[in-house]
Write a protein that holds these residues in place. Structure first.
Motif, PDB file in Angstrom:
ATOM      1  N   MET A 116       0.827  -1.210   0.000  1.00  0.00           N
ATOM      2  CA  MET A 116       0.000   0.000   0.000  1.00  0.00           C
ATOM      3  C   MET A 116       0.854   1.250   0.000  1.00  0.00           C
ATOM      4  N   GLY A 139      -5.007   4.455  -2.418  1.00  0.00           N
ATOM      5  CA  GLY A 139      -4.698   3.159  -2.998  1.00  0.00           C
ATOM      6  C   GLY A 139      -4.427   3.176  -4.486  1.00  0.00           C
ATOM      7  N   PHE A 192      -8.672  -0.756  -3.259  1.00  0.00           N
ATOM      8  CA  PHE A 192      -8.934  -1.147  -1.884  1.00  0.00           C
ATOM      9  C   PHE A 192     -10.141  -0.391  -1.341  1.00  0.00           C
ATOM     10  N   SER A 247     -10.278   3.402  -6.239  1.00  0.00           N
ATOM     11  CA  SER A 247      -9.259   2.637  -5.526  1.00  0.00           C
ATOM     12  C   SER A 247      -9.493   1.136  -5.634  1.00  0.00           C
TER      13      SER A 247
END
Length: 261
Positions: free
Chosen positions: A1, A99, A137, A135
């Protein structure tokens, strides 16, 4: 990340910062308790007012950490407010957080603001939702915030609290709460020039308290009709590589130009 994670040093906040926050929070409440206010006048019913702003900035700083990889920021805001105190809006900006695959932050918010009678105190309570629509995530989360402001002549002091039940979404620190304490001191000079200083702490659940860090910024703003120009210095104390790379947390001047409408 990678770079979207924040970098916090493993040390606690100095007691002086917490002392400043408590002074800013309880001193206004003490003065308010001694003030005598009259009932607020009735407000005419209306559909409210729409407004907004556009900001061009040399960096996107969030609690003195760059969210644009030290690149420029283009930020927009459109909002609605009513005379009784309710307001809502949508805030948007480019970002390098959120992200892989994400380049935008889209934040709806809602709140209620007003004065404590005829005293020198005002308040602002609301909810801010952080969203990263592209993103890979799930990093979306929200914060409840409370501001109390004491204003005397050209000086104001504003303690505030921001609380997130699930800080930075399910794919970052799942089920870990975060709370930010801030105090802002501001002074209005002649010629529409103002100066302000903000000091804050971002804290986490006790089992993650090694991630706590201090942040601050200080600067001046010059308003020219519907425009304003601001120059601020942002810095942090103790930001660990788990949350962001060091270059995103080092002290930096940020220049911004805002157009209000």
């Amino acid at each position: 990340m990678e770079e979207f994670m924040w970098n916090l040093k493993t040390r606690r906040v100095p007691w002086s910062v917490l002392g400043l926050w408590f002074l800013g929070f309880f001193f206004p409440l003490h003065c308010w308790a001694e003030a005598t206010g009259e009932p607020e006048p009735e407000v005419e019913n209306s559909l409210g007012t729409f407004g907004g702003s556009v900001l061009l900035s040399s960096n996107y700083m969030f609690r003195s950490i760059s969210n644009s990889n030290d690149g420029p920021q283009v930020q927009g805001d459109i909002n609605w407010s009513h005379d009784v105190g309710f307001y809502a809006g949508l805030w948007a900006s480019n970002t390098n957080f959120g992200g892989p695959g994400n380049s935008m932050e889209l934040d709806p918010y809602i709140g209620f603001a007003g004065n404590f009678g005829e005293s020198d105190f005002s308040f602002d309570i609301g909810y801010w939702s952080y969203n990263y629509p592209k993103s890979a995530f799930d990093l979306d989360y929200g914060e409840i915030y409370v501001y109390v402001t004491y204003t005397k002549d050209k000086f104001s002091i504003t303690p505030s609290v921001w609380y997130a039940e699930n800080y930075f979404g399910e794919d970052f620190l799942d089920d870990v709460s975060g709370i930010a304490y801030e105090v802002t001191l501001a002074y209005q000079f002649p010629k529409n020039v103002s100066a302000s200083l903000r000091v804050g702490e971002q804290a986490f659940d006790s089992s993650f308290d090694y991630l706590d860090f201090v942040y601050w910024d200080v600067g001046i703003d010059w308003a020219i009709e519907d425009w304003s120009i601001g120059l601020r210095w942002h810095d942090t104390d103790g930001v660990d590589p788990f949350l962001a790379s060091r270059k995103l947390t080092d002290g930096e001047f940020v220049l911004g130009i805002t157009r209000n409408f």
